[in-house]
Design an enzyme around this catalytic site. Structure first.
Site, PDB file in Angstrom:
ATOM      1  N   ARG A  49     -36.909 -24.957  45.152  1.00 51.81           N
ATOM      2  CA  ARG A  49     -37.620 -26.073  45.795  1.00 51.81           C
ATOM      3  C   ARG A  49     -39.114 -25.809  46.013  1.00 51.81           C
ATOM      4  O   ARG A  49     -39.932 -26.695  45.784  1.00 51.81           O
ATOM      5  CB  ARG A  49     -36.947 -26.350  47.152  1.00 51.81           C
ATOM      6  CG  ARG A  49     -37.434 -27.587  47.849  1.00 51.81           C
ATOM      7  CD  ARG A  49     -36.868 -27.669  49.273  1.00 51.81           C
ATOM      8  NE  ARG A  49     -35.478 -27.350  49.351  1.00 51.81           N
ATOM      9  CZ  ARG A  49     -34.476 -28.248  49.363  1.00 51.81           C
ATOM     10  NH1 ARG A  49     -34.760 -29.534  49.334  1.00 51.81           N
ATOM     11  NH2 ARG A  49     -33.229 -27.841  49.452  1.00 51.81           N
ATOM     12  N   CYS A 104     -24.022 -50.623  44.241  1.00 53.01           N
ATOM     13  CA  CYS A 104     -23.110 -51.310  45.157  1.00 53.01           C
ATOM     14  C   CYS A 104     -22.440 -50.335  46.116  1.00 53.01           C
ATOM     15  O   CYS A 104     -21.236 -50.073  46.008  1.00 53.01           O
ATOM     16  CB  CYS A 104     -22.089 -52.092  44.348  1.00 53.01           C
ATOM     17  SG  CYS A 104     -22.913 -53.298  43.321  1.00 53.01           S
ATOM     18  N   GLU A 110     -35.387 -15.898  43.905  1.00 52.22           N
ATOM     19  CA  GLU A 110     -34.782 -16.989  43.106  1.00 52.22           C
ATOM     20  C   GLU A 110     -35.248 -18.293  43.740  1.00 52.22           C
ATOM     21  O   GLU A 110     -34.513 -18.925  44.489  1.00 52.22           O
ATOM     22  CB  GLU A 110     -33.249 -16.920  43.197  1.00 52.22           C
ATOM     23  CG  GLU A 110     -32.651 -15.565  42.908  1.00 52.22           C
ATOM     24  CD  GLU A 110     -31.189 -15.451  43.377  1.00 52.22           C
ATOM     25  OE1 GLU A 110     -30.652 -16.380  44.017  1.00 52.22           O
ATOM     26  OE2 GLU A 110     -30.589 -14.396  43.105  1.00 52.22           O
TER      27      GLU A 110
HETATM   28  N1  LLP Z   1     -30.347 -18.964  44.492  1.00 53.06           N
HETATM   29  C1  LLP Z   1     -29.113 -19.466  44.663  1.00 53.06           C
HETATM   30  C2  LLP Z   1     -27.947 -18.593  44.428  1.00 53.06           C
HETATM   31  C3  LLP Z   1     -28.931 -20.798  45.061  1.00 53.06           C
HETATM   32  O1  LLP Z   1     -27.715 -21.273  45.234  1.00 53.06           O
HETATM   33  C4  LLP Z   1     -30.078 -21.611  45.286  1.00 53.06           C
HETATM   34  C5  LLP Z   1     -29.922 -22.999  45.714  1.00 53.06           C
HETATM   35  C6  LLP Z   1     -31.344 -21.055  45.058  1.00 53.06           C
HETATM   36  C7  LLP Z   1     -31.443 -19.722  44.681  1.00 53.06           C
HETATM   37  C8  LLP Z   1     -32.607 -21.841  45.210  1.00 53.06           C
HETATM   38  O2  LLP Z   1     -32.824 -22.277  46.499  1.00 53.06           O
HETATM   39  P1  LLP Z   1     -34.211 -23.016  46.858  1.00 53.06           P
HETATM   40  O3  LLP Z   1     -35.324 -22.022  46.664  1.00 53.06           O
HETATM   41  O4  LLP Z   1     -34.369 -24.170  45.962  1.00 53.06           O
HETATM   42  O5  LLP Z   1     -34.035 -23.410  48.259  1.00 53.06           O
HETATM   43  N2  LLP Z   1     -29.216 -29.923  46.393  1.00 53.06           N
HETATM   44  C9  LLP Z   1     -29.748 -29.429  47.647  1.00 53.06           C
HETATM   45  C10 LLP Z   1     -30.165 -27.981  47.559  1.00 53.06           C
HETATM   46  C11 LLP Z   1     -29.059 -27.067  47.116  1.00 53.06           C
HETATM   47  C12 LLP Z   1     -29.495 -25.646  46.956  1.00 53.06           C
HETATM   48  C13 LLP Z   1     -28.447 -24.872  46.265  1.00 53.06           C
HETATM   49  N3  LLP Z   1     -28.793 -23.521  46.003  1.00 53.06           N
HETATM   50  C14 LLP Z   1     -30.893 -30.320  48.097  1.00 53.06           C
HETATM   51  O6  LLP Z   1     -31.194 -31.310  47.424  1.00 53.06           O
HETATM   52  O7  LLP Z   1     -31.482 -30.066  49.136  1.00 53.06           O
END
Ligand code: LLP
Length: 424
Positions: A278, A346, A275
């Site tokens: 990023r 602000c 999944e």
């Molecule tokens: N699967 C689940 C269940 C998740 O909660 C997430 C991300 C992913 C996959 C994907 O993770 P990635 O491959 O993107 O690392 N807003 C934060 C990141 C929050 C991630 C939440 N969950 C930021 O801007 O760094």
């Protein structure tokens, strides 16, 4: 040329001069390279090809329809966490059987919609959720495909706000409870146990947490298979990090990650599932903003730009570093200056960069905030009544606005006056 590179001193997205988009659309805006998304997806899937994986895009990282449709075209599945993401993924053409549904707070309405669509798997995060899913599925006379999201109590060595695999975090079921809950699930009506799932955090930049996770999931899966569960897949979640600093070595490469997974699960005939958010879209997006004013404070210089924390909240929320570079490189003898790049909102927390060394800037200059394709636009809001930031997608020499900038009227029309305030 994919991604964002200088051509004759001007930053381009693929073959498109970013100044041209700014001229047509105004600033700020997000801009994505569809070719780079495709390249990053291919790099990941190629590394795991011998394991026949299901590679899903975590829609939360960037859920614009154009981005999701790009993933649909690449053959990706989707990891979703809400009814809204379900609707977005289906509308963009992601096949239901490639959709996985994670999240600790699925509502009855959302569960029903996902059953109706026929999604590939519910990643169940608690016993009460399992019971709710069972009764909703049984009442509809269908069977819900289920994995439990396992909380393996592994430290992902990432920012506290994006760590999800420790017992202190709200996610998943403790690994020690798994066999009991799988046995319970197998007895319940409307439930088909199909896999094991985990996601231990985001922006993970070393292999060790992935290796610990693979060891624990493989061991648990072995136990569950011996217990008689007909498992089909092992879902490792997302989390693969990216480099935010130019010149920084890439976080674990897909090949390194694949080697870890291959080593740990080779004795099990289970399909690995991912999944990934990023890693696919982070480097494939930039936020373009314009310098409004240079303000000399007593002991700081503030570069005031037209993008703000409501457009990109990552710097203030997670102390995140985003590299900032001028869209037009200017040859100058003047030394770089250490400045704070701040927005018009602000709040003191409204900054894109603090104490950053940048070449001398003037009002009107365009800046690109790099590696902003993941968790950028999706976390944007309208605080201070700033219209939601628009988005653009580039492919080769072409670009298209994939979310226009709302007008003030659009923004105001979202509100309604109660009868007693309406003009008579
Ligand atoms: N699967 C689940 C269940 C998740 O909660 C997430 C991300 C992913 C996959 C994907 O993770 P990635 O491959 O993107 O690392 N807003 C934060 C990141 C929050 C991630 C939440 N969950 C930021 O801007 O760094």
């Amino acid at each position: 040329m994919t991604g964002f590179c200088y051509r004759n001193g001007v930053l381009h997205g693929e073959a498109v001069d970013l100044r041209m988009i700014a001229g047509e659309l105004g600033t700020p805006f997000y801009c994505y390279s569809s070719e780079l998304i495709g390249e990053r997806f291919a790099a990941f899937t190629d590394a795991f090809a011998d394991m026949n994986p299901l590679v899903c895009f975590a829609a939360k990282a960037n859920s614009n329809q154009a981005v999701l449709a790009t993933f649909a075209g690449l053959g990706a599945g989707a990891d979703i966490v809400s009814g809204g993401e379900l609707a977005r993924a289906l509308t963009a053409g992601i096949p239901a059987h490639k959709i996985l549904y994670s999240g600790v707070g699925k509502t009855a309405v959302e569960i029903s919609a996902a059953l109706e669509a026929g999604i590939g798997c519910f990643n169940v995060e608690s016993e009460p959720e399992l019971l709710a899913l069972s009764s909703i599925a049984a009442a509809r006379n269908v069977r819900a495909p289920v994995s439990f999201r396992i909380n393996p109590d592994i430290d992902a060595h990432t920012h506290a706000k994006i760590s999800t695999g420790k017992y202190e975090d709200k996610f998943g079921i403790p690994i020690g409870d798994a066999r009991r809950l799988y046995a319970e699930a197998a007895r319940l009506p409307g439930i088909d146990v199909v896999g094991v799932d985990a996601h231990i955090g985001s922006q993970i930049t070393c292999l060790e947490p992935f290796d610990s996770l693979a060891v624990k999931l493989a061991e648990l899966a072995g136990d569950l298979i011996r217990d008689g569960h007909a498992l089909r897949h092992l879902d490792f979640g997302g989390g693969l990090g990216v480099s935010y600093l130019p010149g920084e070595p890439p976080a674990p490469t897909p090949e390194q990650y694949a080697a870890v997974v291959r080593r740990r699960i080779r004795h099990l005939s289970l399909k690995p599932v991912f999944e990934i958010g990023r890693f696919f879209v982070g480097p494939a997006g930039v936020l373009v903003t314009k310098v409004l004013y240079i303000k000399k404070g007593r002991n700081r210089t503030f570069v005031i730009v037209d993008a703000a924390m409501n457009d990109l909240i990552r710097p203030t929320l997670y102390d995140a570093y985003h590299h900032i570079q001028p869209v037009e490189k200017v040859a100058t003898e003047m030394p770089a200056e250490v400045v704070d790049v701040v927005g018009p909102v602000c709040e003191t927390g409204d900054f894109l960069a603090l104490q950053r060394s940048l070449p001398p800037l003037r009002p009107g200059d365009l800046l690109a905030v790099m590696t902003a394709g993941a968790y950028g636009a999706v976390q944007a809001g309208t605080y201070n009544s700033r219209p939601l930031v628009p988005e653009v997608m580039i492919r080769g020499e072409a670009f298209a606005v994939i979310r226009p900038r709302p007008s003030y009227e659009d923004m105001i029309l979202l509100d309604r006056l109660p009868p007693w305030l309406q003009p008579s």
